[in-house]
Design a protein around this motif. Structure first.
Motif, PDB file in Angstrom:
ATOM      1  N   ARG A 299      42.462 -50.528 -29.853  1.00 41.56           N
ATOM      2  CA  ARG A 299      43.583 -51.110 -29.107  1.00 41.56           C
ATOM      3  C   ARG A 299      43.216 -52.520 -28.644  1.00 41.56           C
ATOM      4  NH1 ARG A 299      44.987 -45.761 -25.357  1.00 41.56           N
ATOM      5  NH2 ARG A 299      45.442 -44.341 -27.103  1.00 41.56           N
ATOM      6  N   LEU A 300      42.432 -53.176 -29.420  1.00 42.26           N
ATOM      7  CA  LEU A 300      41.929 -54.505 -29.081  1.00 42.26           C
ATOM      8  C   LEU A 300      42.993 -55.573 -29.312  1.00 42.26           C
ATOM      9  CD1 LEU A 300      38.489 -54.002 -30.815  1.00 42.26           C
ATOM     10  CD2 LEU A 300      38.806 -54.282 -28.348  1.00 42.26           C
ATOM     11  N   ASP A 301      42.876 -56.668 -28.548  1.00 39.74           N
ATOM     12  CA  ASP A 301      43.771 -57.801 -28.763  1.00 39.74           C
ATOM     13  C   ASP A 301      43.498 -58.404 -30.137  1.00 39.74           C
ATOM     14  OD1 ASP A 301      44.595 -57.339 -26.180  1.00 39.74           O
ATOM     15  OD2 ASP A 301      43.322 -58.901 -25.299  1.00 39.74           O
ATOM     16  N   PRO A 302      44.550 -58.774 -30.859  1.00 36.58           N
ATOM     17  CA  PRO A 302      44.322 -59.364 -32.186  1.00 36.58           C
ATOM     18  C   PRO A 302      43.629 -60.718 -32.069  1.00 36.58           C
ATOM     19  CG  PRO A 302      46.636 -59.532 -31.565  1.00 36.58           C
ATOM     20  CD  PRO A 302      45.984 -58.668 -30.532  1.00 36.58           C
ATOM     21  N   LEU A 303      42.819 -60.999 -33.027  1.00 36.73           N
ATOM     22  CA  LEU A 303      42.149 -62.288 -33.062  1.00 36.73           C
ATOM     23  C   LEU A 303      43.163 -63.392 -33.332  1.00 36.73           C
ATOM     24  CD1 LEU A 303      38.978 -61.358 -35.153  1.00 36.73           C
ATOM     25  CD2 LEU A 303      39.001 -62.081 -32.768  1.00 36.73           C
ATOM     26  N   PRO A 304      43.020 -64.578 -32.722  1.00 35.94           N
ATOM     27  CA  PRO A 304      43.948 -65.677 -33.014  1.00 35.94           C
ATOM     28  C   PRO A 304      43.820 -66.101 -34.463  1.00 35.94           C
ATOM     29  CG  PRO A 304      42.068 -66.449 -31.719  1.00 35.94           C
ATOM     30  CD  PRO A 304      41.985 -64.954 -31.749  1.00 35.94           C
TER      31      PRO A 304
END
Length: 299
Positions: free
Chosen positions: A201-206
């Motif tokens: 559930r990690l934030d997506p990489l830019p």
């Protein structure tokens, strides 16, 4: 040397040997106690840990345990052993442990913070279990760690930034957990791809814009070819227009038609291939013809 002096010397020598043996036994027993604590925390339906007898001098004779030449534990190999239960904090009392292999079991509970004391650890494989809770920040103290595989568990929380300081880390797999927050992109984490963090559930990489591509030689060649074709086409149109004007001035009776235009177009194409026009006088009239290798057109 009298008899009393000899006796004192022998007594000191024997005492030293006994002390060293006792120290070695205590050290070995401490590691044996640590592994016995792990055994007591685990259910072992297949009897994999049956040889782990705490009454022995050291655990180096136990199955799935490897020691160095100083009788200190360096490996624990219990992967795919159908074990269940929880990890023991006493595992942190194995100072020379290099490989802790407990993958593909049904181990539950948290990863003990005490595993951060295993400063000789090279490989920590706890994947394919049912571990919960956060990844201990103390694992950042494992400065010799090369393989860290915690995938396919139910770990939660954020990825500790301390892990990015492990410069020796070569293989990392944290996929298929319930981790949240940002994916670190500094330190040793720069060498890992998004596959190492998939299905969390990690934030997506830019997303970074791709760098501009340099012009290729092929495209430059095509551009030059197009320029040449355009220039040649322009010259051809100019020449063909002049040719029409000259021809119809000399042959006013010639009817302008599609057929005539096609003939001139074909003549223009032949001219561009290196043929030439020439004029000659026949019976007082100027005639124009084109020297072709196949076609000759004279009106």
């Amino acid at each position: 040397m009298d008899l009393s002096t000899t006796w004192i010397f022998c007594s000191f020598f024997l005492s030293s040997i006994l002390v060293l043996a006792q120290v070695s036994r205590v050290s070995a027993n401490a590691e044996g106690d640590a592994l016995s604590a792990l055994k007591n925390n685990l259910a072992d339906p297949n009897g994999v840990l049956q040889s782990w007898d705490p009454t022995l001098v050291n655990p180096c004779t136990w199955f799935h345990v490897t020691c160095n030449n100083k009788n200190s534990v360096t490996r624990v190999d219990l992967g795919n052993a159908n074990l269940s239960g929880q990890l023991s904090p006493q595992l942190g009392f194995l100072p020379n442990l290099q490989y802790l292999e407990l993958y593909s079991n049904d181990i539950t509970g948290r990863i003990p913070n005490e595993l951060g004391n295993l400063t000789s650890l090279v490989s920590l494989d706890l994947y394919l279990n049912s571990l919960t809770g956060p990844i201990p920040d103390t694992l950042g103290k494992l400065k010799r760690l090369r393989f860290l595989r915690l995938n396919n568990n139910s770990l939660t929380g954020e990825i500790p930034m301390s892990l990015t300081t492990i410069e020796t880390l070569q293989v990392l797999d944290l996929s298929n957990n319930q981790l949240t927050g940002q994916i670190p992109i500094n330190g040793s984490f720069q060498r890992f791809t998004p596959i190492s963090f998939d299905h969390n559930r990690l934030d997506p990489l830019p997303v970074s814009p791709p760098p501009p591509l340099p012009p290729s030689s092929a495209s430059s060649s095509r551009e030059n070819k197009n320029d040449t074709t355009t220039r040649r086409g322009g010259d051809g149109v100019t020449f063909l227009t002049s040719l029409f004007s000259l021809y119809f001035s000399l042959k006013p009776h010639t009817i302008f038609s599609t057929e005539n235009a096609l003939k001139f177009s074909k003549m223009e194409r032949e001219r561009s291939l290196g043929n030439k026009w020439e004029g000659r006088k026949i019976k007082g009239k100027v005639e124009w013809q084109m020297n072709f290798s196949i076609l000759e057109f004279v009106r």
